[in-house]
Design a protein around this motif. Sequence first.
Motif, short mmCIF file in Angstrom:
data_model
loop_
_atom_site.label_atom_id
_atom_site.label_comp_id
_atom_site.label_asym_id
_atom_site.label_seq_id
_atom_site.Cartn_x
_atom_site.Cartn_y
_atom_site.Cartn_z
N LEU A 264 0.83 -1.21 0.00
CA LEU A 264 0.00 0.00 0.00
C LEU A 264 0.86 1.25 0.00
N MET A 265 1.89 1.27 0.83
CA MET A 265 2.77 2.43 0.87
C MET A 265 3.59 2.54 -0.41
N ALA A 266 3.96 1.41 -1.01
CA ALA A 266 4.66 1.44 -2.29
C ALA A 266 3.77 2.03 -3.38
N GLN A 267 2.48 1.69 -3.34
CA GLN A 267 1.53 2.27 -4.29
C GLN A 267 1.47 3.78 -4.11
N GLY A 268 1.42 4.23 -2.86
CA GLY A 268 1.42 5.66 -2.59
C GLY A 268 2.69 6.33 -3.09
N ALA A 269 3.82 5.65 -2.91
CA ALA A 269 5.09 6.20 -3.39
C ALA A 269 5.08 6.36 -4.90
N CYS A 270 4.58 5.35 -5.61
CA CYS A 270 4.51 5.42 -7.07
C CYS A 270 3.61 6.57 -7.52
N GLN A 271 2.53 6.79 -6.80
CA GLN A 271 1.61 7.89 -7.15
C GLN A 271 2.31 9.24 -7.05
N VAL A 272 3.03 9.45 -5.96
CA VAL A 272 3.75 10.72 -5.78
C VAL A 272 4.82 10.90 -6.86
N LEU A 273 5.54 9.84 -7.15
CA LEU A 273 6.60 9.93 -8.15
C LEU A 273 6.04 10.30 -9.52
N ARG A 274 4.90 9.71 -9.89
CA ARG A 274 4.27 10.08 -11.16
C ARG A 274 3.88 11.55 -11.17
N GLU A 275 3.29 11.99 -10.05
CA GLU A 275 2.85 13.39 -9.97
C GLU A 275 4.03 14.36 -10.05
N ARG A 276 5.20 13.92 -9.58
CA ARG A 276 6.40 14.79 -9.62
C ARG A 276 7.21 14.62 -10.91
N GLY A 277 6.65 13.88 -11.86
CA GLY A 277 7.33 13.70 -13.13
C GLY A 277 8.47 12.71 -13.11
N ARG A 278 8.52 11.85 -12.08
CA ARG A 278 9.57 10.84 -12.00
C ARG A 278 9.04 9.52 -12.58
N ARG A 279 9.76 8.94 -13.50
CA ARG A 279 9.34 7.68 -14.11
C ARG A 279 9.74 6.51 -13.20
N VAL A 280 8.82 5.55 -13.09
CA VAL A 280 9.09 4.32 -12.33
C VAL A 280 9.09 3.17 -13.34
N PRO A 281 10.19 2.45 -13.49
CA PRO A 281 11.40 2.45 -12.66
C PRO A 281 12.58 3.24 -13.25
N GLU A 282 12.40 3.89 -14.39
CA GLU A 282 13.55 4.49 -15.08
C GLU A 282 14.27 5.52 -14.22
N ASP A 283 13.50 6.38 -13.53
CA ASP A 283 14.11 7.41 -12.67
C ASP A 283 14.24 6.95 -11.22
N VAL A 284 13.20 6.31 -10.74
CA VAL A 284 13.18 5.80 -9.36
C VAL A 284 12.58 4.40 -9.36
N ALA A 285 13.36 3.44 -8.91
CA ALA A 285 12.86 2.06 -8.78
C ALA A 285 12.18 1.90 -7.42
N VAL A 286 11.06 1.17 -7.39
CA VAL A 286 10.28 1.00 -6.16
C VAL A 286 10.05 -0.49 -5.90
N VAL A 287 10.34 -0.92 -4.68
CA VAL A 287 10.07 -2.29 -4.25
C VAL A 287 9.14 -2.25 -3.05
N GLY A 288 8.08 -3.06 -3.08
CA GLY A 288 7.14 -3.14 -1.97
C GLY A 288 7.38 -4.38 -1.12
N PHE A 289 6.39 -4.69 -0.31
CA PHE A 289 6.50 -5.86 0.58
C PHE A 289 5.09 -6.41 0.81
N ASP A 290 4.92 -7.70 0.66
CA ASP A 290 3.70 -8.47 0.92
C ASP A 290 3.28 -9.29 -0.29
N ASP A 291 3.38 -8.72 -1.51
CA ASP A 291 2.81 -9.34 -2.71
C ASP A 291 1.31 -9.53 -2.54
N SER A 292 0.64 -8.45 -2.18
CA SER A 292 -0.81 -8.45 -2.04
C SER A 292 -1.46 -8.17 -3.40
#
Length: 346
Positions: A264-292
């Motif tokens: 859930l927090m990883a999803q929130g992080a991806c949302q902020v990064l998109r809004e700030r013009g950061r590409r995931v994963p090209e600019d910022v790679a994101v790893v979550g936890f749980d595999d929900s």
Amino acid sequence: MRRRAPTLEDVAREAGVSRATVSRVVNGIRNVDPEIQELVRGAIERTGYAPNRAARSLVTRRAETVALVVSGAGDTTDAGQNAFATRVFADPFFGRVVGGIVGFLRPRSMHPVLMFAESAEAREEVLTYLRQGRADGALVVSTHADDPLPALLAGARLPAVLFARPSRPVPLSYVDLAHRDGARLAAEHLLARGCRQLATVSGPLDVAASQERLAGFRDTLARHGRPHVPVAEGGFTLDSGIAAMADLLERHPGTDGVFAANDLMAQGACQVLRERGRRVPEDVAVVGFDDSSIAVTCHPRLTTVRQPVEEMAAEMARLLDEHIHGVRTDATSVVFEPELVVRESA
């Protein structure tokens, strides 16, 4: 005329065994040959026999229910407890726990009763419920490190199994995950991608699992010459992930790799990064936890550390069943291994 309900005698006749044998199978008595058990269960299915639960409870002295207790030491006001219950039901983690428990209990004609224990009064209600025999034992999901319920259950010698290792040692069985190893997998994956400025969104730091995941991430990076890891504390919610990622970018704008302590927090992080013009994963790679379920609905789909919650919950129910039936008398622990699931976010 209404059709007569099938009886034990009907099942015994269909299976070709004695009424006493059918009774032992129905009542869960374990000294029956497995082949005969299958024979009797087949006869039960063919005849449509339904055990009388009240009569069965008199024989077995069991309620055939277990208390699924979501416990903690949080806000004890009515509004606070209602908000807590809402958060629990909105979290995919809890749904997975329930699914694993029900999957184990249903074939055994046992049923969970959901109870919340966020106050001293509520905890006493749980203890009374168990002491009165209205449930045969408790499966406890604790949300706070200072939760007193595990010690109360142990002191009362009531059958109980915990999801996650308690912060203070108590003689109760528990299931858990090797959280540090999971965080290590996340750190090594981000390093292998070439990320150089890593940060993490931790879970609430009064929760043992959050502490372990943070420690595992820090330790791994330290072994690779990265002594300092920026941290923003979250609360395992989408909104907290949004706030934490915004904070990290404000303090460390060059961040190019993020480990979030749940999906859930990883999803929130991806949302902020998109809004700030950061590409995931090209600019910022994101790893979550749980595999929900969040991991596959997030955009992009999350690379995450898998926690086999359903299997862990089923194992928790199995351990409780052994304690209830006296098969297991001493407390034990079962620790599951995490697995990295690679998708598009990293």
